[in-house]
Design a protein around this motif. Structure first.
Motif, PDB file in Angstrom:
ATOM      1  N   LYS A  23       7.762  -7.211  41.591  1.00  0.00           N
ATOM      2  CA  LYS A  23       7.730  -8.801  41.901  1.00  0.00           C
ATOM      3  C   LYS A  23       8.821  -8.920  41.444  1.00  0.00           C
ATOM      4  O   LYS A  23       9.869  -7.745  41.542  1.00  0.00           O
ATOM      5  CB  LYS A  23       7.152 -10.050  40.140  1.00  0.00           C
ATOM      6  CG  LYS A  23       8.451 -10.368  38.844  1.00  0.00           C
ATOM      7  CD  LYS A  23       8.133 -10.927  38.488  1.00  0.00           C
ATOM      8  CE  LYS A  23       8.672 -10.858  36.698  1.00  0.00           C
ATOM      9  NZ  LYS A  23       9.067 -11.903  35.880  1.00  0.00           N
ATOM     10  N   THR A  24       9.758  -9.933  42.676  1.00  0.00           N
ATOM     11  CA  THR A  24      11.401 -10.173  43.099  1.00  0.00           C
ATOM     12  C   THR A  24      11.798 -10.613  41.731  1.00  0.00           C
ATOM     13  O   THR A  24      11.462 -12.085  41.842  1.00  0.00           O
ATOM     14  CB  THR A  24      10.982 -10.755  44.234  1.00  0.00           C
ATOM     15  OG1 THR A  24      10.006 -10.030  45.033  1.00  0.00           O
ATOM     16  CG2 THR A  24      12.146 -10.578  44.906  1.00  0.00           C
ATOM     17  N   VAL A  25      13.009 -10.394  41.938  1.00  0.00           N
ATOM     18  CA  VAL A  25      14.192 -10.726  41.143  1.00  0.00           C
ATOM     19  C   VAL A  25      15.488 -11.426  41.936  1.00  0.00           C
ATOM     20  O   VAL A  25      15.619 -10.345  42.780  1.00  0.00           O
ATOM     21  CB  VAL A  25      14.864  -9.878  39.664  1.00  0.00           C
ATOM     22  CG1 VAL A  25      13.541 -10.329  38.763  1.00  0.00           C
ATOM     23  CG2 VAL A  25      14.788  -8.987  39.903  1.00  0.00           C
ATOM     24  N   GLU A  26      16.277 -12.183  41.137  1.00  0.00           N
ATOM     25  CA  GLU A  26      17.755 -12.192  41.548  1.00  0.00           C
ATOM     26  C   GLU A  26      18.673 -11.604  41.227  1.00  0.00           C
ATOM     27  O   GLU A  26      18.583 -11.740  39.589  1.00  0.00           O
ATOM     28  CB  GLU A  26      18.373 -13.946  42.393  1.00  0.00           C
ATOM     29  CG  GLU A  26      16.792 -14.944  42.965  1.00  0.00           C
ATOM     30  CD  GLU A  26      17.099 -14.352  44.684  1.00  0.00           C
ATOM     31  OE1 GLU A  26      18.579 -13.913  44.623  1.00  0.00           O
ATOM     32  OE2 GLU A  26      15.962 -14.307  45.078  1.00  0.00           O
ATOM     33  N   VAL A  27      19.598 -11.358  41.610  1.00  0.00           N
ATOM     34  CA  VAL A  27      20.278 -10.086  40.913  1.00  0.00           C
ATOM     35  C   VAL A  27      22.138 -10.703  41.410  1.00  0.00           C
ATOM     36  O   VAL A  27      22.226 -11.260  42.635  1.00  0.00           O
ATOM     37  CB  VAL A  27      20.502  -8.619  41.513  1.00  0.00           C
ATOM     38  CG1 VAL A  27      21.133  -8.212  39.904  1.00  0.00           C
ATOM     39  CG2 VAL A  27      18.906  -8.398  41.210  1.00  0.00           C
ATOM     40  N   VAL A  28      22.581 -11.166  39.713  1.00  0.00           N
ATOM     41  CA  VAL A  28      23.877 -11.626  40.092  1.00  0.00           C
ATOM     42  C   VAL A  28      24.612 -10.904  39.144  1.00  0.00           C
ATOM     43  O   VAL A  28      24.288 -10.519  38.239  1.00  0.00           O
ATOM     44  CB  VAL A  28      23.852 -12.829  39.809  1.00  0.00           C
ATOM     45  CG1 VAL A  28      25.534 -13.579  40.139  1.00  0.00           C
ATOM     46  CG2 VAL A  28      22.914 -14.009  40.529  1.00  0.00           C
ATOM     47  N   THR A  29      25.792 -10.270  40.544  1.00  0.00           N
ATOM     48  CA  THR A  29      26.487  -9.384  39.920  1.00  0.00           C
ATOM     49  C   THR A  29      28.430 -10.353  39.715  1.00  0.00           C
ATOM     50  O   THR A  29      28.488 -10.444  40.809  1.00  0.00           O
ATOM     51  CB  THR A  29      26.728  -8.359  40.333  1.00  0.00           C
ATOM     52  OG1 THR A  29      25.338  -7.564  40.530  1.00  0.00           O
ATOM     53  CG2 THR A  29      27.160  -7.011  39.747  1.00  0.00           C
ATOM     54  N   GLU A  80      22.521 -16.854  37.324  1.00  0.00           N
ATOM     55  CA  GLU A  80      24.059 -17.454  37.426  1.00  0.00           C
ATOM     56  C   GLU A  80      24.329 -18.228  35.903  1.00  0.00           C
ATOM     57  O   GLU A  80      25.617 -17.147  35.346  1.00  0.00           O
ATOM     58  CB  GLU A  80      24.421 -18.058  38.412  1.00  0.00           C
ATOM     59  CG  GLU A  80      24.613 -18.035  39.733  1.00  0.00           C
ATOM     60  CD  GLU A  80      24.613 -18.421  40.687  1.00  0.00           C
ATOM     61  OE1 GLU A  80      25.774 -18.365  41.876  1.00  0.00           O
ATOM     62  OE2 GLU A  80      24.136 -19.996  40.367  1.00  0.00           O
ATOM     63  N   SER A 112      17.438 -14.351  31.425  1.00  0.00           N
ATOM     64  CA  SER A 112      17.826 -13.184  31.934  1.00  0.00           C
ATOM     65  C   SER A 112      17.642 -11.678  32.129  1.00  0.00           C
ATOM     66  O   SER A 112      18.189 -11.841  30.943  1.00  0.00           O
ATOM     67  CB  SER A 112      18.840 -13.391  33.631  1.00  0.00           C
ATOM     68  OG  SER A 112      18.588 -14.896  33.707  1.00  0.00           O
ATOM     69  N   GLN A 113      17.098 -11.252  32.290  1.00  0.00           N
ATOM     70  CA  GLN A 113      17.575  -8.885  32.487  1.00  0.00           C
ATOM     71  C   GLN A 113      19.059  -9.395  32.282  1.00  0.00           C
ATOM     72  O   GLN A 113      19.774  -8.966  33.060  1.00  0.00           O
ATOM     73  CB  GLN A 113      16.605  -8.347  32.774  1.00  0.00           C
ATOM     74  CG  GLN A 113      16.694  -7.802  32.582  1.00  0.00           C
ATOM     75  CD  GLN A 113      16.100  -6.137  33.860  1.00  0.00           C
ATOM     76  OE1 GLN A 113      14.618  -6.329  33.821  1.00  0.00           O
ATOM     77  NE2 GLN A 113      16.853  -5.167  34.390  1.00  0.00           N
TER      78      GLN A 113
ATOM     79  N   SER B 115      28.754 -10.784  43.582  1.00  0.00           N
ATOM     80  CA  SER B 115      28.026 -10.584  44.325  1.00  0.00           C
ATOM     81  C   SER B 115      26.696 -11.458  44.285  1.00  0.00           C
ATOM     82  O   SER B 115      26.136 -10.978  43.445  1.00  0.00           O
ATOM     83  CB  SER B 115      28.074  -8.875  44.763  1.00  0.00           C
ATOM     84  OG  SER B 115      28.326  -8.332  43.868  1.00  0.00           O
ATOM     85  N   ASP B 117      22.002 -10.718  45.284  1.00  0.00           N
ATOM     86  CA  ASP B 117      20.895  -9.035  45.455  1.00  0.00           C
ATOM     87  C   ASP B 117      19.801  -9.666  45.389  1.00  0.00           C
ATOM     88  O   ASP B 117      19.463 -10.318  44.507  1.00  0.00           O
ATOM     89  CB  ASP B 117      21.680  -8.270  45.297  1.00  0.00           C
ATOM     90  CG  ASP B 117      20.686  -6.863  45.634  1.00  0.00           C
ATOM     91  OD1 ASP B 117      19.941  -7.079  46.616  1.00  0.00           O
ATOM     92  OD2 ASP B 117      20.467  -5.926  45.473  1.00  0.00           O
ATOM     93  N   GLN B 119      15.940  -7.680  44.330  1.00  0.00           N
ATOM     94  CA  GLN B 119      15.747  -6.805  43.952  1.00  0.00           C
ATOM     95  C   GLN B 119      14.354  -6.921  43.364  1.00  0.00           C
ATOM     96  O   GLN B 119      13.815  -7.858  43.273  1.00  0.00           O
ATOM     97  CB  GLN B 119      16.912  -5.557  42.523  1.00  0.00           C
ATOM     98  CG  GLN B 119      17.899  -5.129  43.161  1.00  0.00           C
ATOM     99  CD  GLN B 119      18.365  -4.617  41.866  1.00  0.00           C
ATOM    100  OE1 GLN B 119      17.742  -5.220  41.295  1.00  0.00           O
ATOM    101  NE2 GLN B 119      19.628  -4.112  42.589  1.00  0.00           N
ATOM    102  N   ALA B 121      11.296  -6.335  40.630  1.00  0.00           N
ATOM    103  CA  ALA B 121      11.238  -6.080  39.416  1.00  0.00           C
ATOM    104  C   ALA B 121      10.142  -5.279  39.050  1.00  0.00           C
ATOM    105  O   ALA B 121       9.438  -5.467  38.937  1.00  0.00           O
ATOM    106  CB  ALA B 121      11.681  -7.439  38.513  1.00  0.00           C
ATOM    107  N   LEU B 178      18.413  -9.491  25.480  1.00  0.00           N
ATOM    108  CA  LEU B 178      19.042  -9.237  26.497  1.00  0.00           C
ATOM    109  C   LEU B 178      17.898  -8.900  27.716  1.00  0.00           C
ATOM    110  O   LEU B 178      18.097  -8.605  29.001  1.00  0.00           O
ATOM    111  CB  LEU B 178      19.752  -8.124  26.265  1.00  0.00           C
ATOM    112  CG  LEU B 178      21.084  -8.059  25.112  1.00  0.00           C
ATOM    113  CD1 LEU B 178      21.646  -6.612  24.953  1.00  0.00           C
ATOM    114  CD2 LEU B 178      22.025  -9.348  25.754  1.00  0.00           C
ATOM    115  N   GLY B 179      16.945  -9.336  27.408  1.00  0.00           N
ATOM    116  CA  GLY B 179      15.972  -8.282  28.661  1.00  0.00           C
ATOM    117  C   GLY B 179      15.273  -6.989  28.839  1.00  0.00           C
ATOM    118  O   GLY B 179      16.515  -5.839  28.727  1.00  0.00           O
TER     119      GLY B 179
END
Lengths: 297, 206
Positions: A23-29, A80, A112-113, B115, B117, B119, B121, B178-179
């Motif tokens: 599935k798709t996840v939003e990745v915030v860095t 976030e 979140s992970q 940032s 993105d 991805q 999962a 923590l997932g």
């Protein structure tokens, strides 16, 4: 009845693998970067939590640190928000540089992970002290001292020299071209070693150790229990062997003339001395397995 | 063949003034070479920047869309100045980027950025629902075989089984906190496999 039972068990406990559904996840860095001068006596101390650490060297007298703290969740707003739950410290106290990431006090669980990604570039002579849980570490080209304390963490170590101390449980170690005074205390850790040199003192519990002996001319002193030790491709006449096996399975190649002696009911001593030896294997293993592979295989 | 003016030439050469370079000259040459080397990727990147020509009809279209159909003539000096300012800014930013990447101008200041993105999962495996039940059954069966139950190897296996089961629990707690990422799923699978190996070794004692 016994066979039926084992069969049933074999099916039930065969492999707990499941399909990896996508599935798709939003990745915030959140990215942090900083560099500090390297001075004589500098030491870098990393304390990672669910961190992937990549460490390499350069010829500059600076230590550069990139740290990414990443939160992934299908909902961007949630990612976030969770990003705020993992904090970091990056500070210099005297000659020591401390870097850590941690979950803030009071945070029971994140939706979140979460993970941290370190990239650290430093002079080869800088001593490193690395702790990490639930992650991975790739360390290469250090020449002075490395201390690793890891749990549930895979380690990939390449081209290391000097003093190396590793404590690890539930992880894998892949070591290539490591020469020095090496000490490894491990439990439930599988290791694959090649091009090893120097003096290695290892304590292994419930691990699998594979040593490529075609390129490793080190003195290995291994104390193990419930572990499997494989000496692969041993060069002829270049090793001394001394095994103490207690209720362990021992497989030896017929080409080498090992001397076997029974010490007590369940304890065996196995020896082979070569005048031209450049390395040695002193192994004591309880309830495990020692395998010396046929030469050249 | 012998040079007729050999002696004069020799004298002349011997009479040439000697010159010693200043002490710093080599270090300065080295510095210059370093600068050139560090700037080389910048020059290469600039040379490789794509050049785009607007379609030939573009200016006609713009002019047609203007209310009075006329394009205001910019002051040529100001236009050039703006162009140079933009070009200089881009060059400076790129230069700073390369300088930074080369590690020479690494910022000692802590820089924090964000940032985003998207991805793919991974959802991990599920443990068999009946694993605990099966393990209890095996342990119970071994316990029935008195001489095996007290054997040192069985004692060691039981101790290892307890340890790995408590480690699996600890791991799962951390995963919930923590997932679980893909690497943790792999580690957990390894742990299940190690546990299962011990259970099989215990089952062999029955």
């Amino acid at each position: 009845m016994k066979k039926q039972f084992q069969l049933l068990l074999g099916f039930a406990l065969l492999l707990p693998l499941g399909a990896f559904a996508q599935k798709t996840v939003e990745v915030v860095t959140k990215s942090i970067q900083k560099s500090m001068p390297f001075e004589i006596g500098s030491e870098i101390i990393i304390d990672g939590q669910k961190a992937d650490v990549y460490m390499s060297t350069w010829d500059k007298n600076r230590i550069a640190v990139y740290l990414d703290i990443v939160a992934s969740h299908p909902d961007k707003a949630q990612a976030e928000a969770d990003l705020e739950n993992m904090d970091y410290e990056l500070e210099k106290k005297g000659a020591k540089i401390y870097i850590k990431n941690f979950v803030k006090d009071g945070v029971e669980k994140t939706a979140s992970q979460m993970e941290a990604k370190y990239t650290i570039i430093l002079p080869a002579s800088c001593p490193v002290n690395l702790s990490n849980v639930f992650g991975s570490a790739q360390v290469r080209d250090l020449s002075n001292a490395l201390v690793v304390d890891a749990a549930y963490c895979t380690l990939k170590l390449t081209n290391l020299r000097g003093r190396i101390d590793i404590n690890t449980s539930f992880g894998d170690i892949e070591g290539h071209d490591i020469v020095g005074q090496v000490s490894i205390n491990s439990s439930w850790t599988d290791m694959k070693l090649s091009q090893a040199g120097g003096d290695w003192k290892m304590n292994s519990s419930q691990g699998v150790i594979k040593i490529d002996a075609s390129s490793s001319f080190a003195n290995f002193d291994i104390t193990a229990d419930q572990s499997e030790i494989y000496i692969e491709k041993p060069a002829v006449g270049l090793f001394n062997y001394e095994f103490i096996s207690s209720l362990s399975e021992v497989n030896l190649p017929q080409e080498l003339q090992f001397q076997q002696r029974t010490i007590s009911q369940n304890v065996q001593e196995i020896k082979l001395v070569s005048p031209s030896a450049k390395g040695s294997f002193r192994i004591k293993n309880d309830y495990g397995k020692i395998v010396v592979f046929p030469l050249g295989n | 063949m012998k040079e007729k003016n050999r002696i004069k030439l020799k004298k002349g050469l011997q009479g040439l003034p000697e010159y010693s370079p200043p002490d710093k000259v080599w270090s300065e040459i080295n510095e210059q070479l370093d600068i050139q080397q560090n700037d080389a990727p910048l020059h290469k990147a600039i040379a490789e920047l794509p050049a785009y020509d607007p379609p030939s009809t573009l200016w006609d279209s713009i002019e047609a869309e203007l209310p009075n159909g006329k394009v205001r003539q910019l002051n040529p000096t100001r236009a050039n100045y703006s162009k140079w300012l933009v070009a200089a800014s881009i060059a400076m930013l790129m230069g700073a980027g390369f300088w930074f990447m080369n590690g020479n101008g690494f910022s000692s200041k802590e820089i924090v950025s964000f940032s985003y993105d998207t991805q793919a999962a991974f959802e991990g495996e599920r443990e068999e629902d009946n694993a605990d039940e099966m393990i209890a059954m095996v342990v119970g069966e071994v316990q029935q075989v008195q001489h095996q139950w007290e054997a040192p190897e069985t004692v060691a296996l039981k101790s290892s089984l307890d340890k790995i089961r408590s480690s699996i629990k600890e791991f799962k707690v951390a995963g919930e906190k923590l997932g679980m990422n893909q690497s943790m799923h792999k580690q957990l699978t390894d742990m299940y496999n190690k546990r299962n190996k011990i259970v099989r070794a215990l089952a062999a004692k029955i």
